[in-house]
Design a protein around this motif. Structure first.
Motif, short mmCIF file in Angstrom:
data_model
loop_
_atom_site.label_atom_id
_atom_site.label_comp_id
_atom_site.label_asym_id
_atom_site.label_seq_id
_atom_site.Cartn_x
_atom_site.Cartn_y
_atom_site.Cartn_z
N ARG A 57 3.68 9.84 0.02
CA ARG A 57 3.88 11.03 -0.33
C ARG A 57 4.73 11.97 0.70
O ARG A 57 5.70 12.40 0.65
N GLU A 58 4.32 11.53 2.07
CA GLU A 58 5.01 12.12 3.45
C GLU A 58 6.54 11.59 3.41
O GLU A 58 7.11 12.58 3.50
N TYR A 59 6.60 10.35 3.21
CA TYR A 59 7.93 9.75 3.22
C TYR A 59 8.85 10.59 2.17
O TYR A 59 9.97 11.04 2.42
N MET A 60 8.56 10.71 0.82
CA MET A 60 9.19 11.23 -0.19
C MET A 60 9.33 12.89 0.23
O MET A 60 10.68 13.39 0.02
N MET A 61 8.21 13.36 0.62
CA MET A 61 8.54 14.80 0.94
C MET A 61 9.68 15.10 2.18
O MET A 61 10.59 15.79 1.91
N THR A 103 0.44 6.64 -2.10
CA THR A 103 -0.54 6.84 -1.08
C THR A 103 -0.05 7.98 -0.31
O THR A 103 1.08 8.53 -0.34
N PRO A 104 -0.87 8.71 0.62
CA PRO A 104 -0.49 9.73 1.31
C PRO A 104 0.85 9.33 2.22
O PRO A 104 1.74 10.22 2.69
N PHE A 105 0.95 8.06 2.86
CA PHE A 105 2.00 7.77 3.45
C PHE A 105 3.43 8.02 2.72
O PHE A 105 4.47 8.58 3.20
N LYS A 127 0.91 -1.41 -0.06
CA LYS A 127 -0.13 -0.09 0.14
C LYS A 127 0.85 1.19 -0.18
O LYS A 127 0.66 2.45 0.60
N PHE A 128 1.96 1.23 -0.81
CA PHE A 128 2.76 2.40 -1.10
C PHE A 128 2.39 3.15 -2.38
O PHE A 128 2.40 4.20 -2.37
N ILE A 129 1.49 2.44 -3.10
CA ILE A 129 0.70 2.94 -4.10
C ILE A 129 -0.41 2.43 -4.28
O ILE A 129 -0.63 1.25 -3.67
N GLN A 130 -1.31 3.16 -4.96
CA GLN A 130 -2.90 2.66 -4.94
C GLN A 130 -3.42 2.97 -6.23
O GLN A 130 -3.29 3.94 -7.02
#
Length: 284
Positions: free
Chosen positions: A103-107, A99-101, A80-83
């Motif tokens: 995006r948060e990590y890449m940011m 996923t939002p998670f 569930k790193f992409i959806q």
């Protein structure tokens, strides 16, 4: 460079599963490729991430085989790193998004590098990002392209390549570098104190056999070793090995520095232009 190593180690400790994606060169490149295709990879016609496009991209840029790229994408879906998102006009294509998670990590990955750059030169990159958060996503596709196009990042050196292409290998290197407390530039070795292979295995989810193989090969290169009895004396890294790491990080930071400067300056100029127009001072 030590601050960079400690910061990346902290991110890894918080969530080893997603951080492990960035802890091996091939997976790191695929992660940046997929994320940038979603946002809009430079020179690509339109933004969009889907299976066939991703595998074609990985093969075209020499990142991975079609099967390896497809397996990576399936793994990202499973964790569930992409959806999937709504289908486009072509019903045969399933569009994907981080996923939002994720995006948060890449940011955070990008911001960690910007913070280090601000520390180096007293810049205000993060202050500018706070005023324009979307600038992070305008930066990423350009950063990704320059990473993928960089020969220095793709081939940093014999020993770094050895670790970097292994599962969790690059985070092991970050850990080794983070253990440096002082440098004697006249010496050909850098001592980092006692090293526990058992700690490395458990902390970075790497098998004993795999870790032993990596260190044995690196020792054959003359890049690592023990001062005395293995496991009971101080461990050392060669200056050549450390220099490969520095060169790699310097190239990465130079890319992020240039891209952030271009993107943030463009945004500032746009804001200035908007202010002039609002004030009725534009001559156009």
């Amino acid at each position: 460079m030590l601050q960079n190593a400690h910061e990346l180690m902290a991110i890894y400790s918080e969530n080893p599963r997603i951080a492990s994606i960035m802890a091996a060169q091939q997976r790191w490149l695929m992660a940046h490729a997929g994320f940038s295709l979603f946002l809009g990879y430079p020179d690509e016609p339109i933004p969009g991430l889907y299976a066939s496009r991703f595998t074609d991209f990985a093969v075209k840029h020499g990142i991975a085989s079609r099967n390896t790229a497809a397996a990576f994408l399936k793994e990202m879906l499973a964790y569930k790193f992409i959806q999937p998102i709504q289908r486009g006009s072509d019903r045969r294509v399933t569009l994907l998004e981080p996923t939002p998670f994720t995006r948060e990590y890449m940011m955070r990955w990008i911001h960690t590098h910007l913070i280090v750059l601000d520390t180096l030169d007293g810049g205000n990159r993060m202050a500018a990002i706070a005023m324009d958060p979307d600038a992070t996503w305008r930066m990423h596709p350009i950063i990704a392209k320059r990473i993928i196009d960089s020969d220095i990042l793709r081939n940093p050196g014999e020993t770094f390549n050895l670790f970097n292409w292994a599962t969790s290998g690059s985070v092991v290197v970050d850990y080794l570098i983070s253990r440096i407390t002082s440098m004697d530039f006249a010496a050909d070795k850098v001592l980092i104190g006692p090293l526990s292979m058992k700690v490395l295995q458990s902390q970075f989810m790497i098998s004993k056999t795999h870790l032993k193989r990596l260190f044995k090969r690196a020792a054959e290169f003359g890049s690592v070793g023990w001062v005395g009895a293995p496991g009971k004396s101080s461990f050392w890294l060669s200056h050549t090995f450390v220099s490969e790491y520095w060169r790699y990080q310097a190239e990465k930071y130079a890319i992020i520095d240039t891209v952030s400067h271009d993107v943030l300056n463009t945004a500032e100029k746009s804001d200035e232009r908007f202010g002039i127009v609002v004030l009725g001072l534009s001559r156009d």
